[in-house]
Design an enzyme around this catalytic site. Structure first.
Site, PDB file in Angstrom:
ATOM      1  N   TRP A 120      16.222  25.519  -2.403  1.00 45.73           N
ATOM      2  CA  TRP A 120      14.788  24.518  -3.891  1.00 45.73           C
ATOM      3  C   TRP A 120      14.143  24.390  -2.517  1.00 45.73           C
ATOM      4  O   TRP A 120      12.974  24.552  -3.235  1.00 45.73           O
ATOM      5  CB  TRP A 120      15.801  23.784  -4.970  1.00 45.73           C
ATOM      6  CG  TRP A 120      14.390  23.264  -5.450  1.00 45.73           C
ATOM      7  CD1 TRP A 120      13.865  23.571  -6.070  1.00 45.73           C
ATOM      8  CD2 TRP A 120      13.292  22.109  -4.869  1.00 45.73           C
ATOM      9  NE1 TRP A 120      13.118  22.916  -6.882  1.00 45.73           N
ATOM     10  CE2 TRP A 120      12.737  21.787  -6.324  1.00 45.73           C
ATOM     11  CE3 TRP A 120      13.755  21.544  -3.623  1.00 45.73           C
ATOM     12  CZ2 TRP A 120      11.855  20.659  -5.794  1.00 45.73           C
ATOM     13  CZ3 TRP A 120      12.508  20.261  -3.570  1.00 45.73           C
ATOM     14  CH2 TRP A 120      11.897  20.388  -4.365  1.00 45.73           C
ATOM     15  N   HIS A 121      13.979  23.560  -1.876  1.00 43.88           N
ATOM     16  CA  HIS A 121      13.503  23.376  -0.532  1.00 43.88           C
ATOM     17  C   HIS A 121      12.522  23.821   0.076  1.00 43.88           C
ATOM     18  O   HIS A 121      11.289  24.372   0.271  1.00 43.88           O
ATOM     19  CB  HIS A 121      14.321  22.705   0.391  1.00 43.88           C
ATOM     20  CG  HIS A 121      14.253  21.137  -0.197  1.00 43.88           C
ATOM     21  ND1 HIS A 121      15.577  21.051  -1.351  1.00 43.88           N
ATOM     22  CD2 HIS A 121      13.783  20.200  -0.467  1.00 43.88           C
ATOM     23  CE1 HIS A 121      15.624  19.514  -0.763  1.00 43.88           C
ATOM     24  NE2 HIS A 121      14.723  18.848  -0.764  1.00 43.88           N
ATOM     25  N   GLY A 122      12.416  25.891   0.186  1.00 47.75           N
ATOM     26  CA  GLY A 122      12.537  26.378   0.568  1.00 47.75           C
ATOM     27  C   GLY A 122      13.113  28.085   0.645  1.00 47.75           C
ATOM     28  O   GLY A 122      13.947  27.637   1.329  1.00 47.75           O
ATOM     29  N   PHE A 129       6.938  22.878  -0.430  1.00 45.76           N
ATOM     30  CA  PHE A 129       8.285  23.831  -1.683  1.00 45.76           C
ATOM     31  C   PHE A 129       7.474  23.425  -3.001  1.00 45.76           C
ATOM     32  O   PHE A 129       8.839  23.827  -4.247  1.00 45.76           O
ATOM     33  CB  PHE A 129       8.970  22.355  -1.725  1.00 45.76           C
ATOM     34  CG  PHE A 129       9.115  21.883   0.006  1.00 45.76           C
ATOM     35  CD1 PHE A 129       9.669  22.987   0.715  1.00 45.76           C
ATOM     36  CD2 PHE A 129       9.544  20.408   0.178  1.00 45.76           C
ATOM     37  CE1 PHE A 129       9.462  22.745   1.870  1.00 45.76           C
ATOM     38  CE2 PHE A 129       9.919  20.446   1.691  1.00 45.76           C
ATOM     39  CZ  PHE A 129       9.877  21.414   2.578  1.00 45.76           C
TER      40      PHE A 129
END
Length: 457
Positions: free
Chosen positions: A299-301, A457
């Protein structure tokens, strides 16, 4: 009229960056508003409701996947195909990542998921729903609000409350102070350190960069959350707390109960709980935890460094929590708390190298430099030195912030007194912060990247 105005200015706010990506928010909102009505139809069968939920998931996660992860998977496939002399680079899409897409996608998904579970009734007013999805204070970097908590507030009449406006404004000023005075100054050192090659790094430089980035990330992101919460409070809305002094966590479970709370609770409710409810799901706790942290990292990257960071944190929770943290509870309370916080701090700071490094090679360079304390390496340490005044401001800001949070940990009522105090106390606090922002804020071209970290993000 208020909801229509909020919707208009929220779209103006987001469109100021790139008006073309307003279509993504509009499509997501339109689909989930319509799907919500269908899910709320009591005459629909379970199979029909599942199809409508699948449509919501497909549209929202499909847009997120196309814009954020398509090139990541193509590049990963290309690396694998290169072993047999093939290439997939021609399939890359030259798209930019829409700001905040991970945040508003999860926010609107909570609406259809809660209706499907019977925890929320669908709204029939499209204006209030569209305003909920695009609410500008937290649109681009959270907190990720649940529909059942924020959406009803758009259907309430809010009286003007001067106390809320004043405390909200002070919260905004506090967030600006943390961002401009502390986080951006830390970013100067961190960004330069991560640009150095292996021959230019030393133990002191790498260690300072690791510590400074953890502090920068927390101060930067919590500052945005406080600005968002303060702005919403001034408008009469209550947003969720997103951080609860995570740098003072005394275990890995405690850390994730304090850090980015709106995201971790989202994964708990919409990923972990469904995994546990699957056949024999309660017997696969370890696998379930690793799945959740894999998704958290992703999800973050769209980068394997984020994926590995997530998996490392999952391993910490599964292994070091029972083997290292829990046995420390047998010691005297003060000693136990110090040791538990110390171990959590060491592993947390170390894992965030993967979060900051642009690739695995850069992360390996930082990790290896941490152990280089030779005389030659120490001679290199002066090349990233800040001026004396910069160091003073930097460390005074960090020590002052951590001291304030330690006092809050011991006396939680201090937070209420700080932001909701009256009279001279509030005026002195507000003017001190404003003058600090104006006089010692980190301005100028030497800060390489002044945007909020979580915008990416």
């Amino acid at each position: 009229m208020r909801n229509a105005f909020i919707l208009a200015v929220s779209y103006l706010f987001y469109g100021w960056w790139d008006w073309r990506f307003l279509s993504l928010i509009a499509i997501s909102s339109l689909v989930d508003f319509f799907v919500g009505l269908q899910l709320g139809n009591t005459e629909a069968s379970l199979s029909q409701r599942r199809k409508w939920l699948a449509l919501s998931l497909a549209v929202n996660l499909g847009m997120l996947g196309a814009f954020k992860y398509f090139n990541f998977f193509i590049e990963s496939a290309d690396a694998a195909l290169s072993l047999i002399g093939l290439s997939a680079t021609g399939l890359r899409l030259e798209w930019i990542l829409p700001v905040g897409i991970s945040f508003y996608t999860f926010q609107t998904l909570s609406y259809t998921l809660d209706i499907f579970r019977g925890q929320l009734k669908p709204v029939k007013d499209p204006i209030s729903f569209f305003a909920f999805v695009a609410f500008f204070p937290q649109l681009v970097a959270g907190p990720i609000e649940r529909a059942k908590l924020l959406l009803p507030q758009f259907n309430q009449f809010h009286q003007f409350d001067s106390k809320s406006v004043k405390s909200g404004m002070l919260l905004v000023i506090w967030g600006l102070f943390k961002k401009i005075v502390i986080a951006d100054r830390l970013a100067f050192y961190v960004n330069k350190a991560y640009l150095l090659g292996p021959e230019e790094l030393s133990g002191p430089i790498a260690l300072t960069a690791v510590v400074f980035f953890t502090l920068q990330l927390y101060v930067d992101f919590s500052a945005y959350s406080e600005i968002a919460i303060g702005l919403a409070r001034m408008l009469g809305f209550k947003l969720s707390t997103n951080f609860r002094r995570p740098l003072l966590a005394n275990g890995f479970a405690d850390l994730w109960a304090r850090w980015h709370i709106s995201l971790t609770s989202w994964f708990r409710d919409y990923v972990m709980l469904p995994l546990r409810r699957m056949p024999n799901g309660h017997k696969r706790r370890g696998l379930n935890v690793m799945i959740v942290f894999f998704v958290t990292g992703l999800w973050h990257g769209a980068n394997w460094t984020f994926v590995l960071w997530g998996l490392v944190n999952g391993a910490f929770l599964l292994l070091f929590e029972p083997l290292v943290i829990r046995p420390l509870h047998r010691l005297p309370l003060v000693v136990s708390r110090i040791l538990r916080t110390g171990f959590t701090t060491i592993f947390m700071y170390g894992a965030l190298v993967l979060f900051r490094a642009p690739d695995m090679a850069s992360a390996a360079t930082i990790y290896s430099a941490l152990f280089d304390w030779s005389e030659a390496a120490l001679a290199l340490s002066s090349q990233l030195m800040l001026s004396t005044n910069e160091w003073r401001i930097c460390w005074l800001g960090v020590v002052g912030l951590l001291s304030f949070e330690a006092l809050q940990e011991l006396r939680p009522q201090l937070e209420v007194q700080f932001f909701e105090g009256v009279g001279l106390k509030r005026w002195v606090t507000a003017w001190t912060l404003v003058m600090a922002i104006l006089l010692i804020g980190s301005y100028g071209v030497y800060v390489m990247d002044k945007q909020f970290i979580y915008f990416q993000f």
